[in-house]
Enzyme design. Structure first.
Site, short mmCIF file in Angstrom:
data_model
loop_
_atom_site.label_atom_id
_atom_site.label_comp_id
_atom_site.label_asym_id
_atom_site.label_seq_id
_atom_site.Cartn_x
_atom_site.Cartn_y
_atom_site.Cartn_z
N LYS A 166 -39.20 43.30 139.26
CA LYS A 166 -37.73 43.32 139.30
C LYS A 166 -37.20 41.93 139.64
O LYS A 166 -37.76 41.23 140.47
CB LYS A 166 -37.27 44.36 140.34
N SER B 57 -32.80 53.27 144.51
CA SER B 57 -32.89 52.45 143.31
C SER B 57 -34.25 52.42 142.65
O SER B 57 -34.41 51.83 141.59
CB SER B 57 -32.46 51.01 143.63
N SER C 120 -30.82 50.73 140.76
CA SER C 120 -30.69 49.43 140.14
C SER C 120 -31.99 48.93 139.49
O SER C 120 -31.99 47.91 138.79
CB SER C 120 -30.24 48.41 141.18
#
Length: 487
Positions: A79, A178, A154
């Site tokens: 990420k 997330s 996210s």
């Protein structure tokens, strides 16, 4: 069939047995990315040359017998809010669109030490603020199960990349769900560890008391192997915990006879999609058939979790994002007069609408006259939520519920109603407020063919309980590949 359709553990075994080389596995992933990225946009940065260099180095270590773990040679994604030395780290924001760190996040470094190959950095909601991966400055990511839908957020880029088989597994971060929510919406497995289990060193902070790094993979065994690799005390992180029980793969047992599983009545009230409810309760029945003892109970303060979470998270975000001012690194506005105007224009142009909204909310609740009314009250609510979970875990080994109240939203649906998007976190945020571990696993699909996820929550440092329960359920079903991944 692509090598990326294998689990991490299975691929590592093939590499160790000399059935396939690390470079072949990496090139296969890069081919998948090249073919699918135009449709999906899971990655912000793909480091093809760097990945191939890593592959050759790791192959030498494997051949020399210096690297033989369950992740050796496995291509993974990271990420884009985890710092990577020499590789762009943007947090999905314009204000960091040119930021190249001089150091690597500890979790990423640990995976590299375990022999994993870093393919690149995945797309995300800007500064992890969002539940759809639509707030990224670099454009939205699409759900590989249906390109008209979002992947969740996210960590939507990481989850979509695993589901689409662009990589074998990935790292995500979880501030209020997330990892678990996009995992549920993309039909993959995501694990959020107990707060302090994984070092946050090198993670660009959103809510420091809530953020935690965790694995995203096709199955529970891969998540356990990844967590085992990244869980360790780190003196560079003041919140890092000393733990001796990090042999998480030892919990991969199909025996759950006598395991006490609580089902909160509060999680199955109005607002939960009927198809999600049916699928999750059917999964609960499977665990019961395997010998678990299921019992319904009341988990208090559920209605207060979302408001308490957003007050605390936004307050911490307003403080953490103060450092992005155009002086030390990142984007700087071109035309301005004076220092104050440079700050103002840089932040105005560099931050997106959702980030600005949360900074303003956070600044408001911390301001004189409102601190006691909002922030202090939210902290007290957080303490009460932790007490409620303590009470529950005196009776149960883990808690079972949905990961999200609905399946994936259509593109644009979440951004048009931010409050509705915030309320979509109702089943996940309380876990972060209490610092607990939780895992999301796929349990079926709805009438549109979109995945449904079940969440299992454990007590403090009880990851093994949720891994065991999730693994036991997983043994009753085969992993369902995303139709797009088969193309």
């Amino acid at each position: 069939m692509s090598l990326t359709s294998l689990t991490a553990v299975a691929l590592a075994k093939k590499i160790k047995a000399r059935e396939v080389s690390v470079e072949e596995a990496v090139r296969d992933s890069l081919t998948q990315i090249q073919q699918k990225e135009a449709d999906l946009h899971c990655f912000i940065t793909v480091d093809a040359d760097g990945a191939l260099r890593q592959a050759r180095e790791i192959q030498k270590a494997i051949d020399a017998g210096e690297c033989s773990g369950p992740l050796a040679g496995v291509p993974i994604a990271v990420k884009d809010n985890l710092c990577t030395r020499g590789l762009l780290t943007t947090c999905g924001s314009k204000i960091l669109s040119n930021f190249v760190p001089s150091y690597t996040a500890q979790a990423v470094y640990s995976l590299k030490q375990a022999g994993a190959v870093i393919l690149g950095k995945t797309n995300m909601d800007e500064f992890a603020m969002g539940s759809t991966t639509e707030t990224s400055y670099f454009g939205l990511t699409k759900n590989p199960w249906n390109l008209a839908y979002v992947p969740g957020g996210s960590s939507g880029g990481s989850c979509a990349a695993v589901a689409a088989e662009e990589c074998v597994c990935a790292l995500g971060t979880d501030t209020g769900g997330s990892i678990r929510q996009p995992g549920a919406w993309c039909g993959v497995t995501g694990l959020k560890p107990t707060y302090g289990t994984v070092s946050r060193y090198g993670l660009v902070a959103y809510g420091s008391s809530l953020d935690q790094i965790g694995p995203i993979a096709k199955d529970v065994a891969d998540c356990a192997a990844m967590l085992e690799a990244i869980a360790a005390y780190d003196k560079k992180d003041a919140t890092s915990m000393q733990r001796k029980d990090t042999d998480f793969t030892s919990a991969l047992s199909d025996d759950i006879k006598g395991m006490r599983i609580g089902i909160p009545r509060d999680y199955f009230k109005d607002g939960l999609d009927p198809q999600v409810k049916t699928a999750v309760l059917a999964a609960a029945d499977v665990l019961k058939e395997k010998g678990a003892v299921l019992k319904e109970f009341d988990l208090s303060l559920t209605d207060y979790a979302v408001p308490a979470y957003y007050v605390i998270a936004c307050a911490e975000a307003s403080s953490n994002l103060e450092r992005f001012d155009g002086i030390k690194y990142g984007y700087r506005a071109n035309a301005y007069e004076g220092l104050h105007m440079m700050y103002k224009k840089t932040r105005s142009e560099g931050f997106g609408a959702e980030v600005k909204r949360r900074i303003m909310l956070g600044s408001f609740v911390l301001s004189a006259g409102y601190y006691d009314a909002y922030y202090l009250k939210a902290l007290r609510t957080k303490a009460l939520i932790k007490q409620a979970f303590d009470t529950a875990f005196a009776s149960f080994d883990c808690i079972l519920g949905p990961a999200a109240p609905t399946t994936a939203l259509k593109i644009g649906q979440g951004l048009s109603d931010p409050l509705k998007m915030y309320l979509g976190d109702i089943y996940t945020v309380s876990v972060n407020l209490a610092g607990l571990p939780a895992i999301s696993i796929p349990v079926g699909t709805d009438d549109l063919g979109l995945p449904i996820g079940m969440q299992l929550i454990g007590g403090y440092f009880q990851e093994k309980n949720i891994i065991r329960a999730a693994y036991a359920f997983e043994q009753t079903r085969a992993y369902v590949r995303c139709p797009y991944a088969k193309q």
